[in-house]
Design an enzyme around this catalytic site. Structure first.
Site, PDB file in Angstrom:
ATOM      1  NE  ARG A  28      -1.210  -4.383 -11.040  1.00 13.77           N
ATOM      2  CZ  ARG A  28       0.037  -3.980 -10.854  1.00 13.77           C
ATOM      3  NH1 ARG A  28       0.949  -4.173 -11.797  1.00 13.77           N
ATOM      4  NH2 ARG A  28       0.389  -3.348  -9.762  1.00 13.77           N
ATOM      5  CE1 TYR A  36      -5.506  -9.689  -8.081  1.00 12.70           C
ATOM      6  CE2 TYR A  36      -4.206  -8.662  -9.819  1.00 12.70           C
ATOM      7  CZ  TYR A  36      -4.829  -8.595  -8.582  1.00 12.70           C
ATOM      8  OH  TYR A  36      -4.774  -7.427  -7.867  1.00 12.70           O
ATOM      9  CE  LYS A  61      -4.659  -0.191 -12.335  1.00 13.61           C
ATOM     10  NZ  LYS A  61      -4.572  -0.915 -11.122  1.00 13.61           N
ATOM     11  CG  HIS A  68      -2.433   3.707 -11.132  1.00 18.32           C
ATOM     12  ND1 HIS A  68      -1.390   3.129 -10.438  1.00 18.32           N
ATOM     13  CD2 HIS A  68      -3.543   3.036 -10.747  1.00 18.32           C
ATOM     14  CE1 HIS A  68      -1.856   2.148  -9.673  1.00 18.32           C
ATOM     15  NE2 HIS A  68      -3.159   2.072  -9.832  1.00 18.32           N
ATOM     16  CB  SER A 119      -0.472  -1.260  -7.033  1.00 19.76           C
ATOM     17  OG  SER A 119      -0.601  -0.994  -8.415  1.00 19.76           O
ATOM     18  CB  CYS A 148       0.602   3.476  -2.391  1.00 18.85           C
ATOM     19  SG  CYS A 148       2.036   2.389  -2.502  1.00 18.85           S
ATOM     20  CG  ASP A 154      -7.063   1.558  -9.782  1.00 18.84           C
ATOM     21  OD1 ASP A 154      -6.139   1.677  -8.957  1.00 18.84           O
ATOM     22  OD2 ASP A 154      -6.998   0.785 -10.765  1.00 18.84           O
ATOM     23  NE  ARG A 172      -6.154  -5.795  -5.199  1.00 15.82           N
ATOM     24  CZ  ARG A 172      -5.689  -4.566  -5.408  1.00 15.82           C
ATOM     25  NH1 ARG A 172      -6.523  -3.571  -5.642  1.00 15.82           N
ATOM     26  NH2 ARG A 172      -4.390  -4.338  -5.388  1.00 15.82           N
TER      27      ARG A 172
HETATM   28  P1  GTP Z   1      -4.654  -0.444  -5.733  1.00 12.22           P
HETATM   29  O1  GTP Z   1      -6.078  -0.872  -5.740  1.00 12.22           O
HETATM   30  O2  GTP Z   1      -3.709  -1.601  -5.701  1.00 12.22           O
HETATM   31  O3  GTP Z   1      -4.319   0.499  -6.830  1.00 12.22           O
HETATM   32  O4  GTP Z   1      -4.369   0.240  -4.283  1.00 12.22           O
HETATM   33  P2  GTP Z   1      -4.767   1.650  -3.636  1.00 12.22           P
HETATM   34  O5  GTP Z   1      -3.774   2.678  -4.046  1.00 12.22           O
HETATM   35  O6  GTP Z   1      -6.193   1.943  -3.864  1.00 12.22           O
HETATM   36  O7  GTP Z   1      -4.491   1.379  -2.072  1.00 12.22           O
HETATM   37  P3  GTP Z   1      -5.521   1.250  -0.849  1.00 12.22           P
HETATM   38  O8  GTP Z   1      -6.271   2.507  -0.590  1.00 12.22           O
HETATM   39  O9  GTP Z   1      -6.319   0.020  -1.046  1.00 12.22           O
HETATM   40  O10 GTP Z   1      -4.512   1.051   0.365  1.00 12.22           O
HETATM   41  C1  GTP Z   1      -3.573   0.006   0.408  1.00 12.22           C
HETATM   42  C2  GTP Z   1      -3.075  -0.214   1.811  1.00 12.22           C
HETATM   43  O11 GTP Z   1      -2.536   1.007   2.347  1.00 12.22           O
HETATM   44  C3  GTP Z   1      -4.182  -0.637   2.769  1.00 12.22           C
HETATM   45  O12 GTP Z   1      -3.713  -1.690   3.573  1.00 12.22           O
HETATM   46  C4  GTP Z   1      -4.456   0.594   3.578  1.00 12.22           C
HETATM   47  O13 GTP Z   1      -4.911   0.281   4.869  1.00 12.22           O
HETATM   48  C5  GTP Z   1      -3.119   1.327   3.598  1.00 12.22           C
HETATM   49  N1  GTP Z   1      -3.317   2.799   3.685  1.00 12.22           N
HETATM   50  C6  GTP Z   1      -4.144   3.560   2.917  1.00 12.22           C
HETATM   51  N2  GTP Z   1      -4.121   4.864   3.300  1.00 12.22           N
HETATM   52  C7  GTP Z   1      -3.246   4.940   4.330  1.00 12.22           C
HETATM   53  C8  GTP Z   1      -2.771   6.019   5.157  1.00 12.22           C
HETATM   54  O14 GTP Z   1      -3.167   7.184   5.016  1.00 12.22           O
HETATM   55  N3  GTP Z   1      -1.836   5.688   6.106  1.00 12.22           N
HETATM   56  C9  GTP Z   1      -1.384   4.420   6.272  1.00 12.22           C
HETATM   57  N4  GTP Z   1      -0.475   4.194   7.228  1.00 12.22           N
HETATM   58  N5  GTP Z   1      -1.819   3.372   5.526  1.00 12.22           N
HETATM   59  C10 GTP Z   1      -2.722   3.628   4.562  1.00 12.22           C
HETATM   60  C1  SPV Z   2      -3.412  -2.349  -8.895  1.00 14.72           C
HETATM   61  O1  SPV Z   2      -2.650  -3.319  -8.781  1.00 14.72           O
HETATM   62  O2  SPV Z   2      -2.986  -1.167  -9.069  1.00 14.72           O
HETATM   63  C2  SPV Z   2      -4.874  -2.538  -8.814  1.00 14.72           C
HETATM   64  C3  SPV Z   2      -5.406  -3.889  -8.829  1.00 14.72           C
HETATM   65  O3  SPV Z   2      -5.611  -1.556  -8.808  1.00 14.72           O
HETATM   66  S1  SPV Z   2      -5.364  -4.567 -10.445  1.00 14.72           S
HETATM   67  O4  SPV Z   2      -6.685  -4.436 -11.030  1.00 14.72           O
HETATM   68  O5  SPV Z   2      -5.024  -5.941 -10.322  1.00 14.72           O
HETATM   69  O6  SPV Z   2      -4.421  -3.841 -11.257  1.00 14.72           O
HETATM   70 MN    MN Z   3      -4.448   0.364  -8.982  1.00 15.52          MN
END
Ligand code: GTP
Ligand code: SPV
Ligand code: MN
Length: 601
Positions: free
Chosen positions: A87, A215, A224, A244, A266, A268, A295, A385
């Site tokens: 983004r 993207y 979003k 979110h 994002s 996290c 999400d 992704r």
């Molecule tokens: P968006 O799709 O961008 O909104 O991201 P998201 O909030 O869904 O994050 P996602 O669950 O994909 O995790 C992002 C990164 O954080 C990954 O590399 C995970 O491995 C890491 N992660 C997720 N949960 C944990 C956790 O409980 N502990 C740690 N140390 N890392 C984590």
């Molecule tokens: C984020 O960045 O929080 C995502 C991926 O979930 S996107 O669809 O690119 O916003």
């Molecule tokens: Mn997101």
């Protein structure tokens, strides 16, 4: 209209049952075609035949690469332009007539200026291309909480992704015909020139114009742009919330399921928490986690005063790196077939590969399509992704399709904080909970272009996504606290606290259920806690740590709180909230002052 006369069967017009309620849509499509001058117009019906033809065309022109059919049937890799991988928050604008309505949290441009700028970019941009018209519904087709939109795009990759991420095609068009209302999203990849790239939102017109990127968050306009930026504005006018947040159901050994909505910025941890598989001890005792969404969450008060939530999406657009059989087996199970991967590496036998997959295989080709060289770049882009249908997820909740939504017992806020912030704490009440959300901070990630690992304020994980002034948004949150309301409890978590050695102190992933169990105990009034000025921390005997090895440093940092550190944190928080000036609700400023003075005492 001669620009679109190449099509003999009038595919430039949606054929409704009587046509009249689609007049507005047909008019807009004709207007866009006159501006962008495509060679062809294709109305997307969402059928398998349509998808097959698009995939074949993209394999033909190199937009997609077919992955190993034995190991990953019907799965494809897309390598994006190397400058178009995330983004672009600095190029994303909210165009309200009054700048103050967009607030200091958004980039703003006057609507007339923004339209002129965008229309100049769109002028003739689809010459030689096909213009796809995608009617879609965010949320279950038959839910009163759902909302429809139409995305016009010249990208077949966007069509294929929208088909997975939304309820797209004929049923959505039928709902639009019935309701007459829809969000208008216009998208073109243009030349993918970062200097000619803008993502513009016109909340007052329920319209989006996005140019120059292919993207996810910039181009899949249902996500979003619609479901957060435009929907947050609609939600404020109509008395609901567009957030979110992931949504999960946690089922205890007694068979009761509580639903939790959690906002993390994002990259996290939303997808990972939403798909959590409990550790063995919990599993054998009968605990289970159900995935409703990973999400985005739309929620509104029901007749009984509780908040009811739907996931407006139909698929997952998840972060690939770090996804493994150990960290997220449910996600890995989703990815065995029918998935689109964007910017991952591949093995010598053409299987998708990313850092942290830990499957014992080696990458051969990196995300740029070059031979893998660890000295040069990682095999997968850090923001690579996968796109996959939610139905493919073994933990997908049957309640995710319930048109009434699921009742929310707890709301969780959380960020990526290496220091200061403990594993979990509970807000005193709704007003304090809104302050906890408004005060969130987190380190930036690869999900947006720019520096990674920089701590910034990211209220409710909505900094990049709130379509209006944060001061008004906090006031809107506060407004849910009415006499009849049965509001969820609010918590804050931090999975990312680090020790002196720079390593994460909490095992995270499946073990996060220990924290969820404590939250449900708090909701039911059974789990013990210790009050502090920042909120209630778990009493150490209140949280199940059986089978988790924690050093004394870890115990102290995860479950203690540093009064001095929090006093300085609250100075920073007050400064931040002060940036919103007199528009900031007094109730929130007073709550912040109360906490700050309790920390001084
Ligand atoms: P968006 O799709 O961008 O909104 O991201 P998201 O909030 O869904 O994050 P996602 O669950 O994909 O995790 C992002 C990164 O954080 C990954 O590399 C995970 O491995 C890491 N992660 C997720 N949960 C944990 C956790 O409980 N502990 C740690 N140390 N890392 C984590
Ligand atoms: C984020 O960045 O929080 C995502 C991926 O979930 S996107 O669809 O690119 O916003
Ligand atoms: Mn997101």
């Amino acid at each position: 209209m001669n620009a679109i006369s190449k099509d003999v069967d009038r595919t430039d017009i949606a054929k409704g049952s009587d046509g009249s309620r689609l007049a507005k849509l047909n008019e807009w499509v004709a207007e866009v075609a006159a501006l962008t001058r495509p060679d062809r117009i294709q109305w997307c019906d969402g059928s398998d035949a349509e998808n097959d033809a698009l995939i074949a065309q993209m394999l033909d022109d190199g937009t997609l690469v077919k992955l190993n059919e034995q190991t990953h049937p019907n799965s494809y890799l897309h390598r994006s332009d190397p400058d178009d991988v995330a983004r672009v928050e600095h190029l994303t604008f909210v165009c309200t007539s009054d700048q103050d309505d967009a607030g200091p949290n958004n980039h703003w441009m006057a609507p007339t200026e923004a339209h002129a700028k965008m229309d100049a970019l769109f002028e003739g941009c689809m010459a030689g291309r096909t213009m796809y018209v995608i009617p879609y519904c965010m949320g279950p087709i038959d839910s009163p909480l759902s909302r429809c939109g139409v995305e016009i795009t010249d990208s077949p990759y966007v069509v294929a992704n929208m088909r997975i991420m939304t309820r797209m095609g004929a049923p959505a068009l039928a709902r639009i015909e019935k309701e007459g209302a829809f969000v208008k999203g216009l998208h073109s990849t243009g030349e993918l020139d970062p200097d000619r790239r803008f993502i513009m939102h016109f909340p007052e017109e329920l319209a989006i114009k996005s140019f120059g990127s292919g993207y996810g968050g910039n181009a899949l306009l249902g996500k979003k742009c619609h479901a957060l930026r435009i929907a947050s504005h609609q939600a404020r006018n109509e008395g609901w919330l567009a957030e979110h947040m992931l949504i999960l159901g946690i089922e205890n050994p007694q068979g009761e399921t509580h639903y939790i909505a959690a906002a993390f910025p994002s990259a996290c941890g939303k997808t990972n928490l939403a798909m959590l598989i409990p550790p063995e001890g919990y599993r054998s005792a009968g605990w289970k986690v159900w995935t409703v969404g990973d999400d985005i969450c739309w929620m509104r008060p029901g007749q009984d005063g509780r908040l009811y939530a739907i996931n407006p999406e139909a698929g997952f657009f998840g972060v690939a790196p770090g996804t493994s059989e150990k960290s997220n087996p449910n996600a890995l199970a989703c990815l065995q077939r029918d998935a689109i991967f964007t910017n991952v590496g591949v093995t010598a036998d053409n299987q998708p590969w990313w850092e942290g997959l830990d499957d014992g295989q080696q990458p051969a080709i990196d995300w740029r399509g070059e031979p893998y060289d660890p000295a040069k770049r990682p095999a997968a882009h850090p923001n690579s992704r996968f796109t996959v249908s939610a139905k493919a997820c073994p933990s997908y909740s049957p309640e995710a399709e319930n048109p009434a939504g699921v009742p929310i017992s707890a709301i969780v806020f959380g960020g990526r904080r290496a220091s200061l912030v403990p594993l979990v704490f509970e807000a005193r009440d709704w007003t304090h909970g809104v302050l906890v959300g408004a005060s969130m901070g987190s380190e930036t990630t690869a999900a947006a272009t720019g520096a990674v690992g920089v701590m910034r304020r990211d209220p409710m994980a909505m900094k990049p996504f709130c379509g209006y002034n944060f001061a008004d948004y906090f006031a809107h949150w506060l407004s849910f606290d009415t006499p009849g309301a049965k509001l969820p409890k609010i918590f804050h978590v931090n999975w990312f606290r680090k020790g002196d050695d720079g390593k994460f102190l909490w095992p995270g992933f499946g073990d996060n259920i220990r924290v969820l169990e404590w939250m449900i105990g708090r909701v039911k009034g059974t789990a013990p806690a210790v009050d502090t000025p920042i909120g209630a921390l778990p009493a150490i005997e209140g949280i199940n740590l059986d089978g988790v090895e924690l050093s004394s440093e870890a115990r102290e940092k995860l479950f203690g709180y540093d009064r001095g550190g929090w006093a300085s944190e609250f100075e920073a928080i007050s400064d931040y909230l002060g940036e919103y000036g007199p528009r900031m609700p007094q109730r929130l400023s007073e709550e912040a002052e109360r906490t700050a003075s309790a920390l001084q005492a």
